[in-house]
Enzyme design. Structure first.
Site, PDB file in Angstrom:
ATOM      1  N   ASP A 179       7.065 -11.800 -72.295  1.00 58.91           N
ATOM      2  CA  ASP A 179       6.247 -11.207 -71.242  1.00 58.91           C
ATOM      3  C   ASP A 179       5.395 -10.111 -71.870  1.00 58.91           C
ATOM      4  OD1 ASP A 179       7.390 -12.876 -69.445  1.00 58.91           O
ATOM      5  OD2 ASP A 179       8.479 -11.330 -68.324  1.00 58.91           O
ATOM      6  N   ASP A 234       4.682  -7.250 -70.730  1.00 57.88           N
ATOM      7  CA  ASP A 234       5.038  -5.870 -70.374  1.00 57.88           C
ATOM      8  C   ASP A 234       6.382  -5.425 -70.951  1.00 57.88           C
ATOM      9  OD1 ASP A 234       6.621  -7.507 -68.835  1.00 57.88           O
ATOM     10  OD2 ASP A 234       5.769  -6.902 -66.906  1.00 57.88           O
ATOM     11  N   TRP A 273       6.503 -16.598 -58.584  1.00 60.16           N
ATOM     12  CA  TRP A 273       7.523 -15.831 -59.282  1.00 60.16           C
ATOM     13  C   TRP A 273       8.932 -16.416 -59.131  1.00 60.16           C
ATOM     14  CZ3 TRP A 273      12.007 -13.436 -57.950  1.00 60.16           C
ATOM     15  CH2 TRP A 273      12.568 -12.592 -58.933  1.00 60.16           C
ATOM     16  N   GLU A 315      12.058 -19.947 -63.084  1.00 55.36           N
ATOM     17  CA  GLU A 315      11.720 -20.785 -64.260  1.00 55.36           C
ATOM     18  C   GLU A 315      12.600 -20.433 -65.455  1.00 55.36           C
ATOM     19  OE1 GLU A 315      10.120 -18.076 -63.534  1.00 55.36           O
ATOM     20  OE2 GLU A 315       9.940 -17.122 -65.482  1.00 55.36           O
ATOM     21  N   ASP A 316      12.953 -19.144 -65.596  1.00 59.40           N
ATOM     22  CA  ASP A 316      13.829 -18.753 -66.719  1.00 59.40           C
ATOM     23  C   ASP A 316      15.248 -19.286 -66.503  1.00 59.40           C
ATOM     24  OD1 ASP A 316      13.996 -17.059 -64.539  1.00 59.40           O
ATOM     25  OD2 ASP A 316      14.127 -15.211 -65.698  1.00 59.40           O
ATOM     26  N   MET A 365      10.201  -1.788 -70.020  1.00 56.39           N
ATOM     27  CA  MET A 365       9.202  -2.573 -69.300  1.00 56.39           C
ATOM     28  C   MET A 365       8.132  -1.622 -68.776  1.00 56.39           C
ATOM     29  SD  MET A 365       9.464  -4.994 -65.968  1.00 56.39           S
ATOM     30  CE  MET A 365       8.676  -3.792 -64.911  1.00 56.39           C
ATOM     31  N   HIS A 404       4.966  -1.852 -63.025  1.00 53.53           N
ATOM     32  CA  HIS A 404       3.760  -2.403 -62.365  1.00 53.53           C
ATOM     33  C   HIS A 404       4.132  -2.942 -60.994  1.00 53.53           C
ATOM     34  CE1 HIS A 404       5.008  -6.638 -62.957  1.00 53.53           C
ATOM     35  NE2 HIS A 404       5.614  -6.143 -64.021  1.00 53.53           N
ATOM     36  N   ARG A 438       3.691  -5.970 -58.011  1.00 53.38           N
ATOM     37  CA  ARG A 438       3.615  -7.434 -58.065  1.00 53.38           C
ATOM     38  C   ARG A 438       2.155  -7.866 -58.142  1.00 53.38           C
ATOM     39  NH1 ARG A 438       7.223 -11.089 -57.338  1.00 53.38           N
ATOM     40  NH2 ARG A 438       8.756  -9.727 -56.360  1.00 53.38           N
TER      41      ARG A 438
HETATM   42  N1  UDH Z   1       1.905 -12.333 -65.775  1.00 56.91           N
HETATM   43  C1  UDH Z   1       0.563 -11.967 -65.959  1.00 56.91           C
HETATM   44  N2  UDH Z   1      -0.243 -11.877 -64.877  1.00 56.91           N
HETATM   45  C2  UDH Z   1       0.186 -12.157 -63.628  1.00 56.91           C
HETATM   46  C3  UDH Z   1       1.532 -12.493 -63.458  1.00 56.91           C
HETATM   47  C4  UDH Z   1       2.354 -12.558 -64.536  1.00 56.91           C
HETATM   48  O1  UDH Z   1       0.130 -11.718 -67.078  1.00 56.91           O
HETATM   49  O2  UDH Z   1      -0.622 -12.069 -62.716  1.00 56.91           O
HETATM   50  C5  UDH Z   1       2.755 -12.547 -66.969  1.00 56.91           C
HETATM   51  C6  UDH Z   1       3.048 -11.282 -67.740  1.00 56.91           C
HETATM   52  O3  UDH Z   1       3.244 -11.603 -69.081  1.00 56.91           O
HETATM   53  C7  UDH Z   1       4.327 -10.823 -67.097  1.00 56.91           C
HETATM   54  C8  UDH Z   1       5.049 -12.142 -66.934  1.00 56.91           C
HETATM   55  O4  UDH Z   1       4.023 -13.049 -66.602  1.00 56.91           O
HETATM   56  O5  UDH Z   1       5.006  -9.915 -67.898  1.00 56.91           O
HETATM   57  C9  UDH Z   1       6.150 -12.128 -65.887  1.00 56.91           C
HETATM   58  O6  UDH Z   1       5.618 -11.780 -64.631  1.00 56.91           O
HETATM   59  P1  UDH Z   1       6.035 -10.469 -63.825  1.00 56.91           P
HETATM   60  O7  UDH Z   1       5.837  -9.299 -64.696  1.00 56.91           O
HETATM   61  O8  UDH Z   1       5.351 -10.475 -62.508  1.00 56.91           O
HETATM   62  O9  UDH Z   1       7.538 -10.646 -63.590  1.00 56.91           O
HETATM   63  P2  UDH Z   1       8.509  -9.511 -63.386  1.00 56.91           P
HETATM   64  O10 UDH Z   1       9.766 -10.217 -62.995  1.00 56.91           O
HETATM   65  O11 UDH Z   1       7.935  -8.620 -62.175  1.00 56.91           O
HETATM   66  O12 UDH Z   1       8.552  -8.641 -64.567  1.00 56.91           O
HETATM   67  C10 UDH Z   1       7.944  -9.101 -60.872  1.00 56.91           C
HETATM   68  C11 UDH Z   1       7.197  -8.146 -59.950  1.00 56.91           C
HETATM   69  C12 UDH Z   1       8.005  -6.952 -59.675  1.00 56.91           C
HETATM   70  C13 UDH Z   1       7.331  -6.094 -58.656  1.00 56.91           C
HETATM   71  C14 UDH Z   1       8.048  -4.833 -58.481  1.00 56.91           C
HETATM   72  C15 UDH Z   1       7.348  -3.920 -57.511  1.00 56.91           C
HETATM   73  N3  UDH Z   1       7.976  -2.642 -57.532  1.00 56.91           N
HETATM   74  C1  NGS Z   2      16.454 -13.676 -60.762  1.00 58.43           C
HETATM   75  C2  NGS Z   2      15.323 -14.693 -60.853  1.00 58.43           C
HETATM   76  C3  NGS Z   2      14.810 -14.758 -62.257  1.00 58.43           C
HETATM   77  C4  NGS Z   2      14.340 -13.370 -62.686  1.00 58.43           C
HETATM   78  C5  NGS Z   2      15.497 -12.391 -62.527  1.00 58.43           C
HETATM   79  C6  NGS Z   2      15.094 -10.979 -62.869  1.00 58.43           C
HETATM   80  O1  NGS Z   2      16.905 -13.591 -59.462  1.00 58.43           O
HETATM   81  O2  NGS Z   2      13.737 -15.675 -62.316  1.00 58.43           O
HETATM   82  O3  NGS Z   2      15.965 -12.419 -61.193  1.00 58.43           O
HETATM   83  O4  NGS Z   2      13.996 -10.651 -62.087  1.00 58.43           O
HETATM   84  N1  NGS Z   2      15.851 -16.001 -60.455  1.00 58.43           N
HETATM   85  C7  NGS Z   2      15.621 -16.520 -59.241  1.00 58.43           C
HETATM   86  O5  NGS Z   2      14.959 -15.964 -58.407  1.00 58.43           O
HETATM   87  C8  NGS Z   2      16.231 -17.858 -58.955  1.00 58.43           C
HETATM   88  S1  NGS Z   2      13.329  -9.245 -62.222  1.00 58.43           S
HETATM   89  O6  NGS Z   2      14.259  -8.269 -61.759  1.00 58.43           O
HETATM   90  O7  NGS Z   2      12.970  -9.067 -63.607  1.00 58.43           O
HETATM   91  O8  NGS Z   2      12.098  -9.277 -61.397  1.00 58.43           O
HETATM   92  O9  NGS Z   2      13.890 -13.365 -64.006  1.00 58.43           O
END
Ligand code: UDH
Ligand code: NGS
Length: 357
Positions: free
Chosen positions: A208, A210, A270, A273-274, A300, A303, A305
């Protein structure tokens, strides 16, 4: 008369002394010049030797001897340089590692500064160590859309770390074109395919944009089992959120990746997939290798959503059926269109149309 002859004798005596002194001075100057010319000839011989051995000639010394001794013509006639000697393999643990690192996101960073800080990078964000042959050729794949600020921090922190880890690596930012719903795993599949078109990579790190490691001993390479690298994130209180967690940063050899038919292409939005990737690995009897909680610490960049990346309501159903779907949906059935490839100094950006659900 007697007085006159004494004066004459004294004058003659002084003149003779002066002549002898002048002669001595002349001899010493001649000796000094002779010895110096010997030095130069010796230096020339040494220089020729190192040149023929294929070592890097010292530029300053080289110029000096060209000016003072042999004409440039003689140099041209010297035997052609032998091909560079095959480098020895880099050690299993890089001697350049420093351990824990301070990682902060409050000071802005610029691409120009990062370029200056990393003068040994090749176009497209490629690097290989100069003094030894890297143990692995690693493609780093970053799923991406509209995260330029995060990418700058990633490049700022990761390039020096990856170089200290003595990897032969390239950075591939896989940019989803358009405004359709985001598809992280499909972008990672595209990264795998596209990186292999450029170089014979044997290891793939999926990161990722970030996530920044806080310790350079967390080597971004492949292991005998698929590796989960972001095991101890600040946002989870430096712990794993659950045992099967495989999100954030992971690595797989080509062989491990192909064994599971790559990643799913049909997780739009979102989440999940992992977990699907984890299920694929488990179904093939592979286990997850991880660094220690200390070495695996990472930060991290906070950011909100992103637009077009809302939680996928189908994700729970999908991960319940990985074992049935993984052979139909993966690298073998991947389809996409490359819109544009940009080879920047610090990374290669591949903009792709991955379609929509
Ligand atoms: N990513 C992008 N652009 C996007 C979406 C995702 O570049 O518009 C890539 C980026 O590499 C990111 C990765 O996909 O690090 C994973 O996406 P994510 O950062 O959205 O996933 P994460 O689980 O965050 O880290 C989910 C949103 C949490 C919101 C919390 C609000 N307080
Ligand atoms: C799980 C998600 C994963 C995700 C993990 C951490 O619940 O894809 O949380 O998310 N699985 C499902 O939703 C089935 S996080 O806190 O980084 O946004 O990677």
């Amino acid at each position: 008369m007697a007085g006159d002859s004494t004066v004459n004798f004294n004058l003659l005596h002084r003149t003779c002394k002066l002549v002898v002194l002048l002669c001595l001075l002349h001899i010493s100057v001649t000796v000094v010049f002779y010895v110096r010319s010997l030095d130069i000839r010796f230096a020339f011989a040494q220089n020729q030797q190192s040149h023929n051995n294929g070592t890097q000639p010292n530029q300053v010394r080289n110029t000096a001897f060209t000016l003072q001794t042999e004409p440039a013509e003689t140099e041209k006639e010297a035997p052609a340089e032998e091909p560079a000697k095959k480098l020895e393999k880099c050690p299993e643990t890089s001697p350049l590692l420093v351990g824990p690192l301070r990682v902060e996101f409050n000071v802005p960073v610029s691409l120009e500064q990062i370029k200056k800080d990393n003068p040994n990078l090749q176009p497209g964000g490629r690097f290989r160590p100069k003094d030894c042959e890297a143990l692995q050729k690693v493609a780093i794949i970053i799923p991406f859309r509209n995260r330029d600020e995060h990418l700058k921090y990633w490049l700022y922190y990761l390039h020096p770390i990856l170089q200290r880890q003595q990897l032969d690596y390239g950075v591939y930012v896989i940019n989803q074109d358009g405004d359709e719903i985001f598809n992280r795993a499909k972008l990672l599949n595209v990264g795998y395919m596209e990186a292999l078109k450029e170089y014979d990579y044997e290891c793939f790190v999926f990161s990722d944009v970030d996530l920044i490691p806080m310790d350079d001993r967390n080597t971004y390479k492949c292991f005998s089992q698929p590796r989960h690298l972001s095991v101890s994130m600040d946002k989870f209180g430096f712990r794993l959120p659950y045992n099967q967690y495989f999100g954030g940063v992971s690595s797989m050899s080509k062989e491990q990746y192909l064994k599971i038919n790559g990643f799913p292409n049909n997780y739009w939005g979102w989440g999940g997939e992992d977990d699907d990737i984890y299920n694929r690995l488990a179904s093939k009897g592979m286990s997850i290798s991880r660094p220690s909680g200390e070495t695996g610490k990472c930060r991290m960049i906070r950011h909100e959503r992103d637009k077009q990346n809302d939680p996928n309501p189908q994700r729970f159903d999908r991960i319940a059926h990985t074992r049935e779907t993984m052979y139909k949906d993966g690298i073998k059935s991947l389809s996409y269109r490359v819109v544009k490839t940009d080879k920047f100094d610090l990374f290669t950006k591949i903009t792709v149309d991955v379609g929509k659900p």
